[in-house]
Design a protein around this motif. Structure first.
Motif, short mmCIF file in Angstrom:
data_model
loop_
_atom_site.label_atom_id
_atom_site.label_comp_id
_atom_site.label_asym_id
_atom_site.label_seq_id
_atom_site.Cartn_x
_atom_site.Cartn_y
_atom_site.Cartn_z
N TYR A 40 4.03 -13.90 -0.52
CA TYR A 40 3.23 -13.06 -1.54
C TYR A 40 3.08 -13.93 -2.66
O TYR A 40 2.53 -13.30 -3.56
CB TYR A 40 3.49 -11.71 -1.64
N THR A 79 12.29 -15.74 -16.76
CA THR A 79 11.65 -15.65 -15.48
C THR A 79 10.96 -17.01 -15.23
O THR A 79 11.14 -18.00 -15.66
CB THR A 79 11.01 -14.35 -15.05
N GLY A 80 10.28 -16.99 -14.07
CA GLY A 80 9.57 -18.13 -13.76
C GLY A 80 8.54 -17.84 -12.73
O GLY A 80 7.94 -16.62 -12.52
N GLY A 81 8.19 -18.65 -11.89
CA GLY A 81 9.10 -19.68 -11.25
C GLY A 81 10.57 -19.64 -10.91
O GLY A 81 11.09 -18.29 -10.90
N PRO A 83 13.61 -19.41 -12.74
CA PRO A 83 14.24 -19.99 -13.99
C PRO A 83 15.58 -20.97 -13.87
O PRO A 83 15.78 -21.77 -14.77
CB PRO A 83 14.54 -18.85 -14.80
N ASN A 110 15.72 -16.02 -7.93
CA ASN A 110 15.86 -15.78 -6.27
C ASN A 110 17.31 -15.85 -5.89
O ASN A 110 17.51 -15.85 -4.67
CB ASN A 110 15.01 -16.65 -5.77
N VAL A 172 10.18 -7.17 -2.34
CA VAL A 172 8.75 -6.69 -2.37
C VAL A 172 8.52 -6.23 -0.99
O VAL A 172 8.91 -6.77 0.12
CB VAL A 172 8.14 -8.08 -2.83
N ILE A 199 9.31 -2.81 -4.53
CA ILE A 199 8.13 -3.28 -5.35
C ILE A 199 6.82 -3.16 -4.54
O ILE A 199 6.84 -4.00 -3.29
CB ILE A 199 8.40 -4.47 -6.00
N VAL A 204 -1.09 -10.62 -7.21
CA VAL A 204 -0.88 -11.66 -8.37
C VAL A 204 -1.16 -12.84 -8.32
O VAL A 204 -1.48 -13.58 -9.07
CB VAL A 204 0.49 -11.40 -8.92
N GLY A 338 6.92 -13.82 -13.39
CA GLY A 338 7.17 -12.34 -12.55
C GLY A 338 8.15 -11.62 -13.32
O GLY A 338 8.90 -12.00 -14.04
#
Ligand code: SAM
Length: 338
Positions: A40, A79-81, A83, A110, A172, A199, A204, A338
């Motif tokens: 996603y 966050t990122g990506g 991080p 992650n 998610v 979530i 996005v 994100g």
């Protein structure tokens, strides 16, 4: 198949929702690069990364943080990506924690790098981690993230053993991909006494992901959990954001629901703005408006111009996202943060 039939069945949202809330939370994307490819979020062979020279340096990010603190911001999420794959992330986190006026620093990750970095991060005083975990079955995890589950579970267990004050798991929801993982994930979270949040899929990065076929509303997850246990609203609530939390009476799990698409009051509790990896202030994930801070940071820092650009972005925070409005993303989530 489009999601239109699902979304059209929802009542229309008033566009005059008053802001009426304190915006005191900045999400900082330190890189748009990621070592996973969630279905996603990032197309499998995506390689169009932002050139390195376009990415804000840590010093530039800290200059933005200073302005944010002067405007009443207290909470910061990195966050990122992903991080934790950016070079020298640990000294940056240490500097952010030490920065004057910063009350909380959190990382969304992650989890793949936690076996290496959870210890060093804890040692510099990091207390809060959100870890994405979309499945507990290794095959299913790879199918969704194209990554491997082992290091993530090891990282979660390590973080737990290091005594982080707050760890949360984020899942998610994707119909048919991780519906059957929901209960095992809840039991796993309960066994570690870690809250888990479900979530709703948002359009996005890839609008084509948000289809009737893929979309699983949080209301269905609540029904699914209610069939096995009793959901009791959690008081006082956890965190600063729009998630709604419950305790499951028998399992003791704490479960949060982020109904970004179906909760019509979702945006009323939104207290955040985002700093993109390339230096734009983005007041709302689900509105395209961005305010470029880079001209105030380069070739050298101009504090006054930075304050003015930051204030303009803040003043123009829209009352709500427009994801329900045939939203077409203009750039990927990892660049926005994100
Ligand atoms: N790499 C880190 C991670 O995996 O948590 C941080 C970045 S990731 C973009 C941050 C969060 O955004 C994750 O919890 C991820 O699951 C969520 N996310 C990404 N794309 C999404 C989408 N289309 N809908 C809902 N959540 C999404």
């Amino acid at each position: 198949m489009s999601l239109a039939p699902v979304l059209q069945s929802l009542p229309a949202v008033s566009h005059s929702t008053p802001l009426g809330r304190a915006v005191d939370y900045l999400r900082i994307s330190v890189t748009d690069r990621c070592n996973e490819r969630c279905l996603y979020c990032l197309p499998e062979h995506f390689q169009k990364w932002t050139p390195r020279e376009e990415i804000l340096s840590y010093e530039e990010i800290l200059a933005v943080v200073e302005v944010a603190v002067a405007r009443g911001f207290k909470h910061f999420r990195v966050t990122g990506g992903e991080p934790l794959i950016r070079k020298d992330i640990v000294p940056f986190i240490a500097a952010l924690i030490r920065a004057s006026g910063v009350e909380t620093v959190q990382i969304t990750t992650n989890g793949t790098q936690l076996p290496l970095l959870a210890g060093p991060l804890r040692n510099v005083g990091l207390n809060r981690l959100n870890i994405s975990l979309d499945a507990l079955d290794a095959g299913r995890y790879s199918e969704i993230t194209r990554g491997s589950l082992g290091p993530v579970l090891a990282g979660i267990r390590m973080a737990k053993s290091l005594g982080f004050e707050s760890i949360k798991l984020n899942t998610v929801l994707i119909r048919h991909k991780n519906e059957d993982q929901i209960w095992p994930l809840v039991e796993f979270a309960a066994s570690l006494q870690i809250p888990i949040r479900f979530i709703e899929l948002m359009p996005v990065s890839l609008s084509e992901m948000l289809t009737e076929e893929n979309f699983l509303p949080v209301s269905e997850v609540m029904s699914l959990l209610s069939a096995r246990d009793t959901l009791e609203p959690l008081e006082p609530k956890l965190g600063h954001g729009p998630a709604k939390y419950f305790r499951l009476r028998k399992t003791g799990a704490i479960v949060g629901f982020i109904g970004a698409l179906t909760d019509l009051h979702f945006c009323e509790a939104c207290n955040k703005v985002r700093l993109t990896a390339d230096g734009k202030l983005r007041p709302c994930l689900g509105n395209h408006g961005e305010f470029d801070l880079k001209p105030a940071l380069r070739p050298s820092l101009n504090r006054e111009a930075l304050r003015a650009a930051f204030d303009q972005g803040l003043a123009e925070k829209p009352p709500e996202h427009v994801f329900r409005n045939n939203w077409q993303p203009q750039r990927i989530m990892t660049a926005i943060g994100g």
